[in-house]
Design an enzyme around this catalytic site. Structure first.
Site, mmCIF file in Angstrom:
data_model
loop_
_atom_site.group_PDB
_atom_site.id
_atom_site.type_symbol
_atom_site.label_atom_id
_atom_site.label_comp_id
_atom_site.label_asym_id
_atom_site.label_seq_id
_atom_site.Cartn_x
_atom_site.Cartn_y
_atom_site.Cartn_z
ATOM 1 N N SER A 107 0.837 -1.192 0.000
ATOM 2 C CA SER A 107 0.000 0.000 0.000
ATOM 3 C C SER A 107 0.878 1.251 0.000
ATOM 4 O O SER A 107 1.739 1.407 -0.862
ATOM 5 C CB SER A 107 -0.961 -0.041 1.190
ATOM 6 O OG SER A 107 -2.023 0.860 1.026
ATOM 7 N N ASP A 111 -5.601 -3.516 -2.877
ATOM 8 C CA ASP A 111 -4.605 -3.263 -1.835
ATOM 9 C C ASP A 111 -4.012 -4.560 -1.261
ATOM 10 O O ASP A 111 -4.733 -5.472 -0.856
ATOM 11 C CB ASP A 111 -5.297 -2.481 -0.712
ATOM 12 C CG ASP A 111 -4.328 -1.789 0.217
ATOM 13 O OD1 ASP A 111 -3.222 -2.303 0.413
ATOM 14 O OD2 ASP A 111 -4.704 -0.725 0.750
#
Length: 309
Positions: A48, A162
């Site tokens: 991320s 993600d």
């Protein structure tokens, strides 16, 4: 091509940069502090926002990224948010990742100055995907695509989101890339202490110069944030529910994974006042990263460049 400047050390040091949204600027403070100590990082893996900062580091553009994010105001962050209701996420992400692309400048993993990888989640299989070759920008963008907030990324025939969904602090990937010693940066350990508003910067007289601008942006802010004093019978906002739920799941998953594959050193920047979208608070986050390194200085000293166990 990827290179590793070997100075005769008997081990390679890896840095696992975890997820954490706006707290991710703490990674900048961590990397700067490690460099000041004389610790050479040979391998970087990011998840991320950790993938974003990691890419800047391995491309030699971390100072430029630091200058950029330190300059952010509350309104600068809003200007980078291209809202959409039809693309699988609240934000398309085009503006911010176009800006990131211009900042990082390199396009392929092979151009990185050291070994680098990112973690994403394959929506079709639910499995963890390690991205270490090919298009660097797409890999970083996929790793950053928080479900519900950023649109997923179509990559090599799959929709990716993600990496924090499967591996919030990618210790395993860092080892797989060749690290003997892993320093992990955990940004979510203090998430339960966060009590600030999302997008919490208040309106000031300086911000009121454009009534039209303030009008629509303030409406967005009201939709995304919560009141400072909430009555117990008032439901949390959709954004608050989503972000808090994701943090709870990430923390549980992170603890399980790190119990089975613990890092050699864990750094935990303390910044509970920074909420998910507080990207304009880079100065606080960077300082928290620096302090986290200082706190673990005794554990890190054996890793100083040219020292052996």
């Amino acid at each position: 091509m990827q290179t590793n400047t070997d100075t005769g050390r008997q081990f390679k040091i890896g840095l696992a940069l975890g997820a954490g949204a706006a707290k991710g600027w703490a990674h900048i403070g961590v990397i700067n502090a490690l460099r000041e100590m004389g610790i050479q990082i040979d391998v970087v893996a990011g998840c991320s926002v950790g993938a974003l900062v990691g890419a800047a580091h391995v491309s030699g553009r971390l100072p430029a990224m630091e200058a950029w994010v330190r300059s952010f105001s509350y309104w600068d962050v809003l200007r980078l948010m291209d809202f959409s209701w039809r693309r699988g996420g609240l934000l398309r992400g085009e503006r911010v990742f176009n800006a990131v692309g211009q900042l990082i400048r390199i396009n392929d993993f092979e151009q990185c100055q050291s070994k680098f990888g990112t973690v994403a989640t394959n929506l079709s299989t639910g499995r963890e995907l390690w991205l270490t070759k090919g298009d660097l920008h797409q890999a970083v963008r996929a790793s950053c695509s928080m479900p519900g907030l950023l649109a997923p990324v179509w990559y090599n025939g799959y929709w990716l989101v993600d990496g924090a969904v499967v591996n919030p602090v990618p210790v395993s990937l860092t080892r797989a890339l060749g690290a003997d010693i892993v320093i992990a940066v955990d940004l979510q350990h203090d998430a339960h202490l966060m009590h600030q508003d999302l997008l919490s910067a208040p309106l000031t007289p300086d911000n009121l110069h454009d009534e039209k601008l303030v009008g629509w942006r303030n409406k967005i802010r009201q939709r995304l944030s919560r009141p400072r004093v909430r009555r117990p019978d008032v439901s949390p906002t959709a954004m608050e529910i989503m972000s808090t739920s994701i943090q709870v799941l990430e923390n549980r998953l992170k603890r399980n994974r790190m119990a089975g594959d613990p890092p050699d050193v864990i750094l935990q920047p303390y910044c509970p006042q920074i909420s998910m979208l507080d990207f304009h608070r880079a100065e606080e986050a960077i300082e928290a990263g620096r302090l986290a390194v200082e706190k673990q200085r005794e554990q890190l000293l054996p890793l100083i460049k040219n020292k052996h166990f």
